[in-house]
Design an enzyme around this catalytic site. Structure first.
Site, PDB file in Angstrom:
ATOM      1  N   LYS A 116       0.819  -1.213   0.000  1.00  0.00           N
ATOM      2  CA  LYS A 116       0.000   0.000   0.000  1.00  0.00           C
ATOM      3  C   LYS A 116       0.851   1.261   0.000  1.00  0.00           C
ATOM      4  CE  LYS A 116      -4.238  -1.988   1.629  1.00  0.00           C
ATOM      5  NZ  LYS A 116      -5.417  -1.965   2.461  1.00  0.00           N
ATOM      6  N   LYS A 199      -6.225 -10.759  -6.302  1.00  0.00           N
ATOM      7  CA  LYS A 199      -7.377 -10.993  -5.435  1.00  0.00           C
ATOM      8  C   LYS A 199      -8.452  -9.951  -5.726  1.00  0.00           C
ATOM      9  CE  LYS A 199      -6.879  -8.172  -1.335  1.00  0.00           C
ATOM     10  NZ  LYS A 199      -7.341  -7.990   0.002  1.00  0.00           N
ATOM     11  N   LYS A 202     -11.326  -4.101  -3.132  1.00  0.00           N
ATOM     12  CA  LYS A 202     -12.015  -2.831  -3.354  1.00  0.00           C
ATOM     13  C   LYS A 202     -11.060  -1.792  -3.922  1.00  0.00           C
ATOM     14  CE  LYS A 202     -11.591  -1.374   1.456  1.00  0.00           C
ATOM     15  NZ  LYS A 202     -11.498  -2.640   2.206  1.00  0.00           N
TER      16      LYS A 202
HETATM   17  P1  ATP Z   1      -8.120  -3.825   0.284  1.00  0.00           P
HETATM   18  O1  ATP Z   1      -7.925  -4.717  -0.888  1.00  0.00           O
HETATM   19  O2  ATP Z   1      -8.314  -2.383  -0.025  1.00  0.00           O
HETATM   20  O3  ATP Z   1      -7.136  -4.082   1.376  1.00  0.00           O
HETATM   21  P2  ATP Z   1     -10.186  -5.601   0.856  1.00  0.00           P
HETATM   22  O4  ATP Z   1     -11.030  -5.599  -0.350  1.00  0.00           O
HETATM   23  O5  ATP Z   1      -9.176  -6.689   1.060  1.00  0.00           O
HETATM   24  O6  ATP Z   1      -9.496  -4.208   0.924  1.00  0.00           O
HETATM   25  P3  ATP Z   1     -10.778  -5.621   3.656  1.00  0.00           P
HETATM   26  O7  ATP Z   1     -11.717  -4.719   4.377  1.00  0.00           O
HETATM   27  O8  ATP Z   1      -9.330  -5.374   3.834  1.00  0.00           O
HETATM   28  O9  ATP Z   1     -11.135  -5.580   2.114  1.00  0.00           O
HETATM   29  O10 ATP Z   1     -11.065  -7.139   4.037  1.00  0.00           O
HETATM   30  C1  ATP Z   1     -12.077  -7.602   4.895  1.00  0.00           C
HETATM   31  C2  ATP Z   1     -12.007  -9.112   4.998  1.00  0.00           C
HETATM   32  O11 ATP Z   1     -12.248  -9.704   3.721  1.00  0.00           O
HETATM   33  C3  ATP Z   1     -10.646  -9.652   5.454  1.00  0.00           C
HETATM   34  O12 ATP Z   1     -10.835 -10.744   6.331  1.00  0.00           O
HETATM   35  C4  ATP Z   1     -10.002 -10.109   4.170  1.00  0.00           C
HETATM   36  O13 ATP Z   1      -9.058 -11.124   4.385  1.00  0.00           O
HETATM   37  C5  ATP Z   1     -11.205 -10.620   3.400  1.00  0.00           C
HETATM   38  N1  ATP Z   1     -10.976 -10.550   1.953  1.00  0.00           N
HETATM   39  C6  ATP Z   1     -10.771  -9.432   1.236  1.00  0.00           C
HETATM   40  N2  ATP Z   1     -10.606  -9.714  -0.069  1.00  0.00           N
HETATM   41  C7  ATP Z   1     -10.715 -11.057  -0.172  1.00  0.00           C
HETATM   42  C8  ATP Z   1     -10.641 -11.960  -1.286  1.00  0.00           C
HETATM   43  N3  ATP Z   1     -10.444 -11.519  -2.502  1.00  0.00           N
HETATM   44  N4  ATP Z   1     -10.801 -13.276  -1.028  1.00  0.00           N
HETATM   45  C9  ATP Z   1     -11.009 -13.740   0.223  1.00  0.00           C
HETATM   46  N5  ATP Z   1     -11.091 -12.933   1.308  1.00  0.00           N
HETATM   47  C10 ATP Z   1     -10.940 -11.613   1.121  1.00  0.00           C
END
Ligand code: ATP
Ligand code: LTN
Length: 337
Positions: A116, A199, A202
């Site tokens: 990040k 992955k 967002k």
């Molecule tokens: P960013 O990518 O901006 O870090 P994010 O989309 O990963 O955000 P978070 O709020 O960080 O969202 O994640 C919330 C939960 O969702 C965490 O437990 C994270 O491990 C899980 N998670 C996020 N993206 C995935 C994914 N693609 N597959 C499985 N679990 C996920």
């Protein structure tokens, strides 16, 4: 009140409006299941959210929206504790103590921070983002959690939690439960529909491969139907050779309970189009009632806020007890009452 059940704690940042399918399958779905078997604490991590800039009005609205979505996904405030991190001041307080126990180099090795901060540059990166994992450590240790249900990307933060818990216990005497990550293999990582090497996130560069649960179902169906596959035509699960198709099969299997083998058989001799059309329907059938339930909570902010107020009260009781022990062990002079 001592509980017989082992305890879980997890959190999600209220930093984007809608949850995406990766958040749901990777984390929130497990939260819902665990409320029946564990003493469960779930948190909206707003202190974590401000490690990157947030417009105040958006943050407030997104915090309610995140709570509504978690409830819409099936979390029952009677069977677990749902609260907002900033309502429990002990998180920031234990976070400070943990900061003082963490090596600078140790924090600098956190890969999520490295990714990040590389994107944002040093000047655009807050010190809060650097210490983000340490605050997460405090979140978990305050509740003496045994397990932490998250997606694969959070594994390193749970490892840090274990290291710091052991360090504190070694230095000051047994205080913290050393937690384990709770990561289900099948849903550990859901991939972007357009860039199946990445992955679903967002913060993806384009929203075309991102399934946001709160989007209009029409938009969602279209995204599924235009998912990237490959030039071959065989529907087969092979994450290395066929990452796009494999991701679709994984999502399909997770949402319906059908096994991958059953799905391979179902689409034997059929084209990718058939798989995508059916999966679009599966996803729409999932999001439609989810959106309706979420909307009911959004339409009743008083009920929502009172659920969060009760949750914070329950959480504070536990958190305050742990923090008091910590303050005593590190040698802070008790405040005279
Ligand atoms: P960013 O990518 O901006 O870090 P994010 O989309 O990963 O955000 P978070 O709020 O960080 O969202 O994640 C919330 C939960 O969702 C965490 O437990 C994270 O491990 C899980 N998670 C996020 N993206 C995935 C994914 N693609 N597959 C499985 N679990 C996920
Ligand atoms: N960093 C987590 C959110 C989070 C969390 C936690 C998860 C904050 N505090 C405590 C588990 C336990 C993320 O999902 N990005």
């Amino acid at each position: 009140m001592a509980s017989e059940r082992s305890r879980v704690l997890s959190g999600i940042q209220p930093s984007a409006g809608s949850f995406h399918l990766g958040n749901y399958l990777g984390a929130v779905r497990q939260w819902v299941a665990l409320q029946d078997t564990h003493d469960a604490f779930y948190m909206l991590a707003d202190l974590h959210a401000i490690t990157v800039p947030q417009a105040p009005a958006d943050l407030r609205a997104n915090t309610r929206l995140a709570a509504a979505q978690i409830l819409g996904a099936g979390l029952d405030p009677e069977r677990c504790t749902l609260f907002v991190q900033s309502h429990v001041p002990e998180h920031a307080e234990l976070g400070w103590v943990m900061n003082c126990l963490t090596g600078f180099g140790e924090a600098a090795r956190m890969t999520q921070f490295k990714d990040k901060s590389a994107k944002q540059g040093t000047e655009g990166t807050s010190v809060g983002l650097f210490t983000y994992p340490v605050l997460q450590v405090a979140d978990i240790l305050l509740y003496q959690a045994h397990q932490v249900p998250v997606g694969e990307d959070q594994r390193q933060h749970i490892e840090l939690t274990r290291d710091l818990a052991e360090r504190f216990n070694g230095r000051y005497g047994e205080t913290f439960t050393v937690p384990d990550a709770y990561i289900l293999k099948e849903t550990a990582k859901i991939y972007d529909l357009q860039e199946p090497a990445n992955k679903m996130s967002k913060s993806a560069s384009s929203v075309k491969g991102l399934i946001n649960l709160m989007d209009e179902p029409k938009v969602t169906a279209k995204k599924v139907k235009s998912a990237v596959t490959d030039t071959d035509t065989v529907v087969r699960y092979d994450p290395v050779g066929k990452p796009g198709v494999s991701n679709l099969l994984g999502i399909y299997s997770n949402l319906t309970g059908a096994s991958i083998a059953e799905l391979e058989q179902k689409y034997d001799g059929k084209m990718y189009g058939a798989l995508k059309t059916d999966l679009a329907e599966v996803v729409v059938d999932f999001v439609t009632p989810f959106r309706a339930r979420t909307q009911e909570y959004l339409d009743d902010p008083e009920t929502l806020d009172s659920i969060l107020a009760k949750g914070a009260e329950k959480a504070r009781t536990v958190a305050a007890e742990t923090l008091a022990q910590v303050y005593d062990k590190v040698g802070f002079l008790p405040a005279k009452r």
